[in-house]
Write a protein that holds these residues in place. Sequence first.
Motif, PDB file in Angstrom:
ATOM      1  N   PHE A  18       0.831  -1.204   0.000  1.00 38.19           N
ATOM      2  CA  PHE A  18       0.000   0.000   0.000  1.00 38.19           C
ATOM      3  C   PHE A  18       0.866   1.254   0.000  1.00 38.19           C
ATOM      4  N   PHE A  19       1.864   1.310   0.890  1.00 40.81           N
ATOM      5  CA  PHE A  19       2.738   2.481   0.953  1.00 40.81           C
ATOM      6  C   PHE A  19       3.562   2.631  -0.322  1.00 40.81           C
ATOM      7  N   GLY A  20       3.916   1.511  -0.936  1.00 42.57           N
ATOM      8  CA  GLY A  20       4.640   1.570  -2.203  1.00 42.57           C
ATOM      9  C   GLY A  20       3.795   2.198  -3.294  1.00 42.57           C
ATOM     10  N   LEU A  21       2.537   1.787  -3.372  1.00 45.16           N
ATOM     11  CA  LEU A  21       1.626   2.371  -4.359  1.00 45.16           C
ATOM     12  C   LEU A  21       1.394   3.848  -4.085  1.00 45.16           C
ATOM     13  N   ALA A  22       1.234   4.193  -2.809  1.00 44.28           N
ATOM     14  CA  ALA A  22       1.002   5.594  -2.448  1.00 44.28           C
ATOM     15  C   ALA A  22       2.207   6.448  -2.821  1.00 44.28           C
ATOM     16  N   THR A  23       3.417   5.918  -2.607  1.00 40.88           N
ATOM     17  CA  THR A  23       4.636   6.661  -2.959  1.00 40.88           C
ATOM     18  C   THR A  23       4.734   6.870  -4.459  1.00 40.88           C
ATOM     19  N   ILE A  24       4.459   5.818  -5.204  1.00 43.78           N
ATOM     20  CA  ILE A  24       4.502   5.913  -6.664  1.00 43.78           C
ATOM     21  C   ILE A  24       3.464   6.920  -7.171  1.00 43.78           C
ATOM     22  N   ALA A  25       2.258   6.853  -6.593  1.00 44.23           N
ATOM     23  CA  ALA A  25       1.201   7.778  -7.003  1.00 44.23           C
ATOM     24  C   ALA A  25       1.595   9.228  -6.700  1.00 44.23           C
ATOM     25  N   PHE A  26       2.220   9.422  -5.524  1.00 44.52           N
ATOM     26  CA  PHE A  26       2.642  10.773  -5.145  1.00 44.52           C
ATOM     27  C   PHE A  26       3.710  11.297  -6.108  1.00 44.52           C
ATOM     28  N   ILE A  27       4.675  10.437  -6.436  1.00 37.68           N
ATOM     29  CA  ILE A  27       5.739  10.844  -7.366  1.00 37.68           C
ATOM     30  C   ILE A  27       5.159  11.163  -8.742  1.00 37.68           C
ATOM     31  N   LEU A  29       2.137  12.185  -9.365  1.00 38.82           N
ATOM     32  CA  LEU A  29       1.387  13.435  -9.251  1.00 38.82           C
ATOM     33  C   LEU A  29       2.320  14.641  -9.313  1.00 38.82           C
ATOM     34  N   VAL A  30       3.455  14.548  -8.596  1.00 41.00           N
ATOM     35  CA  VAL A  30       4.424  15.633  -8.595  1.00 41.00           C
ATOM     36  C   VAL A  30       4.992  15.841 -10.008  1.00 41.00           C
ATOM     37  N   LEU A  31       5.326  14.739 -10.679  1.00 37.71           N
ATOM     38  CA  LEU A  31       5.854  14.835 -12.041  1.00 37.71           C
ATOM     39  C   LEU A  31       4.834  15.433 -12.988  1.00 37.71           C
ATOM     40  N   PHE A  32       3.573  15.008 -12.832  1.00 37.92           N
ATOM     41  CA  PHE A  32       2.513  15.541 -13.689  1.00 37.92           C
ATOM     42  C   PHE A  32       2.361  17.046 -13.496  1.00 37.92           C
ATOM     43  N   CYS A  33       2.357  17.484 -12.233  1.00 38.35           N
ATOM     44  CA  CYS A  33       2.219  18.912 -11.942  1.00 38.35           C
ATOM     45  C   CYS A  33       3.405  19.698 -12.501  1.00 38.35           C
TER      46      CYS A  33
END
Length: 205
Positions: A18-27, A29-33
């Motif tokens: 779960f934390f791995g997926l959350a980290t990937i999603a956060f990264i 999101l940051v890259l997209f922004c």
Amino acid sequence: MYFIPHADTGSLNALTYFFGLATIAFIMLVLFCAVNYLVNQRNILENYLTNQVLARYLPPRLVAQASSGNLDFEHDPESRVLTVLFADLVGFTKMSTELGSVGVAKVINQFSTEVSELVHYHGGTVDKFIGDCVMVVFGAPDSMTTQAQAYRCTEMAEQIVEMVRTIEWGVPLSIRVGLSTGEMVVGHFGSALRSDYTVIGPAVN
């Protein structure tokens, strides 16, 4: 004796996943922004360069070509029959003395604005402003018949004279207007560092 309970291996694996997926999603999101911000900034810069910078120095058709990436500065100038107009304010020296530098600048800018609007309306191209004089070309870069050039240029010249006569400039002003139709060489003249889109030749002189 005390026993330390062991965490369930399945729960730990699920939590780590779960934390791995959350980290990937956060990264992501940051890259997209970041990418979205850079793209927006690039679009703002391109729009500024096209509409605020190039539009002040190039005819509308060439600005459109530059915006689409099709503007070519390398092709050779070509000979064409065109019509050119020179409009020159009379009494500029006296006006400079009476109004001062700031007052003269206001008059010149207002004159240039009024003339530019007339040129745009009649389908001409502002070649350049030379102090209190403006040079306008008909037939380039947008082609039109010689008859259409002469008609539009003459009609515009009459409106320029009327405009100068009716506007309150703060000092008495009049204008001289000269028109010429003939064979001219049109294109980009200058160097790789600085060039102008203009016309040259005896008919211009």
